[in-house]
Design an enzyme around this catalytic site. Structure first.
Site, PDB file in Angstrom:
ATOM      1  N   ARG A 116       0.857  -1.183   0.000  1.00 55.68           N
ATOM      2  CA  ARG A 116       0.000   0.000   0.000  1.00 55.68           C
ATOM      3  C   ARG A 116       0.897   1.238   0.000  1.00 55.68           C
ATOM      4  NH1 ARG A 116      -1.352   2.535   4.518  1.00 55.68           N
ATOM      5  NH2 ARG A 116      -1.381   0.706   5.863  1.00 55.68           N
ATOM      6  N   TYR A 123       4.484   4.876  11.264  1.00 51.58           N
ATOM      7  CA  TYR A 123       4.751   3.451  11.455  1.00 51.58           C
ATOM      8  C   TYR A 123       5.599   2.813  10.347  1.00 51.58           C
ATOM      9  CZ  TYR A 123       0.543   3.184   8.460  1.00 51.58           C
ATOM     10  OH  TYR A 123      -0.378   3.350   7.458  1.00 51.58           O
ATOM     11  N   HIS A 183      -3.388   4.393   4.743  1.00 46.93           N
ATOM     12  CA  HIS A 183      -4.530   3.486   4.846  1.00 46.93           C
ATOM     13  C   HIS A 183      -5.806   4.186   4.388  1.00 46.93           C
ATOM     14  CE1 HIS A 183      -7.274   0.457   6.370  1.00 46.93           C
ATOM     15  NE2 HIS A 183      -7.916   1.409   7.009  1.00 46.93           N
TER      16      HIS A 183
END
Length: 394
Positions: A279, A292, A283
């Site tokens: 990805r 992260y 998100h």
């Protein structure tokens, strides 16, 4: 008849953990578009290959423009599929048009491929009066009965057991169609995933479980989600066919799904396909991936961009060139902006429609709640500029 193998007997404890099992990743073409040694190129006609590529480009352009619109405050929410277009378009291209798709929330590429128009996308995103869902869903929760694309629901993994049930109906009907359900590796941690696979294997239904393993369930990396070798091995516990595929390799996704569909439709054998991708975007518009994962990690995956890989292959076939690329990008950007500007000012859905389509006659409680909502909107009209202006015309 039992499928358990009881022939082999031992007289000392033997524990099996499965470390010896390693499922390979199916790849066809390299990033430069050249085939791997020994790879068989799927049979793909020029017209279909270009339709696939144009759908991938439209998906990328739509995602870029609509995220920008969200940042400008014109949309409340958006989710991109950047970096996963080979999976989300490739699987749809391998199906028949009336096979059912039950997606998660990042499969807009499948809708683009099937012909969902820019107008239809915008109507849903802006929840205007032409939205099929009548404004009841948050943005990106698309659905189209004409295109056999089940309306998306927010709760994770709900579509997976539903797909098994729908495929069981297809089997009973004998219509030689299948259902494909798409989900992320994070959704595979839900109990619904295991219930669906077990039911599909026992009932032998024509369903394909397509897992987009893109590395992260929001901010949780795969390494913190499961200790096993990905998602594909789970199928073996249910005596189900499984394959792992490079999710950034359009040709690999296409061929794997073509053969998975044959197993599902011709033999009523459920299949689990794990597409390994990444990805590249956040998100969702509410997420900041810098918290992260590193920019260095993202940069490594940008070098594996699925659009570039498939475009390189098209160019090697002499089916595409740089002039066509520029013309397509300019056209798509112009069309997306034009359609967005036309859809954004349209009226929102009628407020009275909020409680229809559930009961034949809305119960008194729902009617009272609707009246309470109208009172609230009249009290704070500045917070509901579009809705408050239409209250007296409902």
């Amino acid at each position: 008849m039992s499928t358990v193998n009881r022939d082999r007997v031992v007289h000392r404890p033997e524990f099996v953990r499965g470390d010896e099992l390693q499922i390979p990743t199916y790849k066809v073409i390299k990033q430069d578009g050249s085939p791997y040694k020994g790879a068989e190129i799927p049979k793909l006609e020029q017209a279909k290959a270009l339709k696939i590529y144009k759908a991938m480009v439209r998906t990328r352009v739509l995602d870029e423009r609509m995220l920008a619109a969200q940042r400008q405050g014109r949309l409340s929410f958006y989710m991109q599929s950047t970096g996963e277009e080979a999976t989300t378009v490739g699987f749809a291209a391998a199906l028949e048009d009336d096979d059912m798709i039950m997606a998660q929330y990042r499969e807009q590429g499948a809708l683009v491929y099937r012909g969902f128009s820019l107008e239809e996308f915008m109507n849903q995103l802006f929840s205007n009066e032409l939205d099929y869902g009548k404004g009841r869903q948050m943005p990106i929760h698309y659905g189209s009965s004409d295109l056999h694309y089940m309306t998306i629901s927010s709760p994770l993994a709900t579509q997976i057991p539903q797909a098994t049930g729908y495929a069981y109906g297809q089997k009973l009907a004998g219509d030689k169609r299948c259902t494909v359900t798409v989900f992320g590796e994070g959704a595979a941690s839900e109990g619904d995933f295991h219930a669906a696979l077990n039911m599909a294997a026992v009932l032998k239904v024509p369903v394909i479980f397509l897992c987009r393993n893109n590395g992260y369930a929001i901010s949780t990396p795969s390494s913190e989600q499961f200790a096993a070798d990905g998602i594909a091995p789970r199928a073996l516990g249910y005596r189900m066919h499984a394959i792992r595929v490079d999710g950034n390799d359009l040709l690999a996704v296409y061929q794997a799904m073509k053969e998975a569909r044959e197993l599902a439709v011709e033999r009523n054998e459920p299949v689990l396909v794990e597409a390994m991708s990444y990805r590249l975007a956040a998100h969702s518009s509410s997420d900041d991936p810098s918290g992260y994962r590193s920019k260095k990690e993202e940069a490594r995956w940008r070098e594996k961009d699925p659009l570039i890989r498939f475009r390189n292959w098209l160019q090697k076939q002499q089916w595409w060139d740089e002039k066509q690329e520029k013309t397509l990008l300019d056209s798509e950007r112009e069309q997306v902006l034009k359609t967005m500007k036309a859809a954004e000012p349209l009226d929102v859905c009628k407020l009275d429609e909020l409680i229809t389509d559930v009961y034949d006659e809305p119960p008194a409680l729902l009617k009272q709640q609707l009246e309470d909502l109208k009172v609230h909107i009249r009290k704070y009209p500045e917070a509901y500029p579009k809705t408050s202006g239409r209250l007296d015309h409902d």
